[in-house]
Design an enzyme around this catalytic site. Structure first.
Site, PDB file in Angstrom:
ATOM      1  N   LYS B  79       0.847  -1.199   0.000  1.00  0.00           N
ATOM      2  CA  LYS B  79       0.000   0.000   0.000  1.00  0.00           C
ATOM      3  C   LYS B  79       0.879   1.245   0.000  1.00  0.00           C
ATOM      4  O   LYS B  79       1.871   1.314   0.737  1.00  0.00           O
ATOM      5  CB  LYS B  79      -0.897  -0.027   1.246  1.00  0.00           C
ATOM      6  CG  LYS B  79      -1.913   1.111   1.305  1.00  0.00           C
ATOM      7  CD  LYS B  79      -2.829   0.938   2.515  1.00  0.00           C
ATOM      8  CE  LYS B  79      -3.852   2.061   2.607  1.00  0.00           C
ATOM      9  NZ  LYS B  79      -4.767   1.857   3.757  1.00  0.00           N
ATOM     10  N   SER B 149      -9.357   2.256   2.646  1.00  0.00           N
ATOM     11  CA  SER B 149      -8.369   2.971   1.886  1.00  0.00           C
ATOM     12  C   SER B 149      -7.376   2.056   1.185  1.00  0.00           C
ATOM     13  O   SER B 149      -6.665   2.502   0.292  1.00  0.00           O
ATOM     14  CB  SER B 149      -7.611   3.950   2.783  1.00  0.00           C
ATOM     15  OG  SER B 149      -6.938   3.246   3.815  1.00  0.00           O
ATOM     16  N   SER B 173     -10.163  -0.015   6.786  1.00  0.00           N
ATOM     17  CA  SER B 173      -9.420   0.085   5.535  1.00  0.00           C
ATOM     18  C   SER B 173      -8.798  -1.198   5.032  1.00  0.00           C
ATOM     19  O   SER B 173      -8.368  -1.263   3.887  1.00  0.00           O
ATOM     20  CB  SER B 173      -8.313   1.144   5.661  1.00  0.00           C
ATOM     21  OG  SER B 173      -8.862   2.431   5.612  1.00  0.00           O
TER      22      SER B 173
END
Lengths: 441, 441
Positions: B79, B149, B173
């Protein structure tokens, strides 16, 4: 003149540089000269690059007056476990020798945005852990330690090489060097200043710390970092007559050395003479467990923090770090969780106890800075600091006392979480009284 | 063949690469081809550089068999709020466009030391906060969100572009994208995997998350990261007959959409048919406050986390971030501390409740992945995830169900803190039963 510039506080520097009365370059040159004069004795710096400093200083001088930040030109020493975009971050570890990730920690980015002059990187123990000290010596007696792990930050401020330095505290790594070097230091409420961009040891304990030679300076920094009490204290100075101080020996008092025992009584006497009420506070028995709980937390949080370094370069780690990375003590998750949960339960309890007093007062150290002995260069005993760190309370070292050997010893003022402004207001009055202790920088 | 390589799990890849039956370079080429075929639809990657990947792959192939790590050649999507030494970390923020601090987050350093192939950076919302989604689309229906996210990580694993990806979770997330993309994800106990080197939003909540397509893979990673229960569960598979599941609707159940309401009953029926005891657990009323407390913590921790970015480039921040940086909601320190202390008090309470059951089961999401709507590209509702994040419990998304529109929906298995191994063992048995829900990757 150059000497005088080195003695300026943060607030004094800002007044001169923002108005254009002092060029940042001239100020920087004075500090550089001071470092060059003293570094062979004090060894505060892990990275010090005059060319880079002067380059940054000239850039600051080019900023038009109306665009100058609230810390315009203030020289800041940054502990070498905190990332800086324009300087290496070496962590006093052979793994990270000359490493330079080009990243600003949040606190550095904020200081830079406020116009501060990032001056250099100060010595630390490996990863701000470990018992083994870096080359730094105490500026007031180079045969003694400057404390640790924020060794270089405490020494650099105590030696007039910079007016402001960043440290970190996981056990007693900010407050202990402050006491040994005879300067102010604030370990704020946990995470009140972001810890992003610091090498991590214990997520529950690691806290950014600040070194200065004046309380006004800490007040300014706190305000700029939004460390504002819900109900700010009155702006008039605190009158000690009517103030009430809780002296907390803590459960580790048996470690107190003669110098500390003596000044403890003096401090109480000075405050009483000034009209304050002073009482000894005995904390509930459960607080005696904080030492073990603190250790269990550090060991298990270090277990995850140091995994990457251990897998990458086990042979380059200090055995103290490895001990964490392999959970040598076989601390269980149950013990870790008990420590986390029980300490969390005590935080509102100690807040409430602290709120009964103008502030709490507690030892910063066991005594004067110990002599440096090779090869360990032990940085001193953090026993008195641990509990306040893990309880997340703001702690302020107020210098003032001289030990038997003429070395400085401070006392810690402690308030409830997020009461930095009240604590600093109290510190002004207390520092005036403690000055009778005869320590003067 | 190339298609087959993309479908390999972590454990399967390791078996082939460590023994030399599969060259990492060939494996990498197959994944690169998959990404190149799919990226215009899915947009999982913020940084994807085939030359760099192949270069790393060839270096891994050059490692002699006896020195190969336990994740030799496993491709990992990272990420883009997690630092990587050899790739930029751009945080989906214009401030950090092309920014490249040469630093590995601890989790990345550990994976690299284990022989993993750091494959690329996956899309995230700005700083893993914000309501506005990145360009990523759901691989199973590109008109829908992949969640957020950790949008790119969930999508990349769900689309067979990598077998393993790192996410983070501060609200929902990690778990929400897992449910939307029909894959497994583990949000471990808070800080069990070090969060050092992740952009910080909330120090109390931010947690590294893991995406895979198999439970075996999560078991392997947990073991390698020392996520071992104090008392590891028996090595024989769990027999559902005699197991006991606590179904927790939570106080936000009114947000459940028809697809969730339907599968909730199905899940209970499937487990009951398999011989398990199933009961609905109503949490004490105080748990209803967790939503507000979570918000107060995020806002006040964001207040310190985003200070540097705000001071540096206020005009480049998403308004959602600015809201935190200026404490727009005027949350008080008292409210922040109440939230921290009360939640800490509930952690051992929920541990105890969870320990009464084989595990707890709770929604991962309100329903299927919502449609992408410009300009917000909203990544979905995290209401069901917040409380478990702030309580620090391990949460595992088990896919299995299909919603009304054929999109995947998972359920969350939750255990007491530091009981990842027991939770994963349970997941094997539960996943087999949930497969009746007809979702298949």
């Amino acid at each position: 003149m150059a000497q005088d510039l080195c003695k300026l506080s943060v607030t004094e520097v800002v007044k001169l540089t923002r108005s254009g009365k002092l060029k940042v370059e001239d100020y920087a040159k004075a500090l550089i000269a001071r470092v060059e004069e003293r570094d062979a004795t004090v060894h505060a710096w892990a990275y010090f690059n005059p060319t880079l400093i002067l380059d940054s200083a000239r850039k600051l001088d080019a900023v038009p007056a109306e665009k100058r930040g609230p810390l315009h030109g203030v020289a800041v020493g940054v502990k070498d476990v905190i990332y800086t975009k324009d300087m290496p971050t070496q962590q006093y570890s052979p793994i990270y020798k000359d490493d330079h990730p080009e990243l600003d920690a949040t606190v550095v980015l904020a200081l830079r945005s406020m116009g501060a002059l990032i001056f250099g990187k100060t010595h630390t123990t490996e990863f701000a852990t470990c018992q083994k000290g870096p080359p730094t010596c105490n500026p007031h007696d180079p045969t003694r330690t400057a404390g640790g792990s924020s060794s270089g930050s405490g020494a650099a401020v105590g030696d007039f090489q910079v007016p402001l330095a960043l440290g970190t505290q996981t056990g007693g790594s900010t407050i202990r060097p402050a006491s040994y070097n005879g300067v102010y230091a604030l370990k704020p409420t946990w995470n009140a200043i972001s810890r992003e961009g610091l090498k991590m040891y214990s997520i529950t304990c690691d806290t950014v710390g600040l070194y200065t030679r004046s309380i006004d300076d800490l007040e300014l920094i706190c305000e700029l970092f939004n460390l504002v009490d819900d109900t700010p204290p009155p702006s008039v100075p605190l009158n000690l007559s009517g103030a009430r101080f809780g002296f907390v020996k803590t459960h580790v008092w048996p470690k107190a050395e003669p110098s500390l025992i003596k000044l403890w009584e003096e401090a109480k006497a000075y405050l009483t003479q000034a009209g304050a009420v002073v009482e000894e506070v005995e904390l509930p028995e459960v607080f005696g467990k904080l030492g073990v709980w603190h250790r269990n937390i550090l060991h298990m949080e270090g277990f995850s923090s140091f995994l990457g370094d251990y897998l990458q370069s086990p042979e380059l780690l200090d055995p103290w770090v490895t001990k964490h990375a392999v959970n040598e003590g076989k601390t269980t998750r149950k013990e870790q969780l008990e420590a986390l949960d029980e300490i969390a339960r005590l935080r509102p309890v100690i807040d409430e106890i602290a709120s009964r007093y103008t502030c709490l007062i507690t030892p910063s150290v066991t005594g004067e800075a110990p002599f440096l002995e090779e090869p360990l260069r032990f940085t001193g005993d953090a026993s008195f600091n641990l509990m306040w760190t893990v309880l997340h309370l703001p702690v302020l070292n107020v210098p003032g006392f001289k030990g038997r050997n003429g070395m400085p010893i401070g006392l810690s003022l402690v308030g409830p979480r997020y009461h930095e402004q009240a604590l600093l207001r109290t510190a002004h009055a207390v520092a005036e009284v403690f000055a009778q202790g005869r320590w003067k920088l």
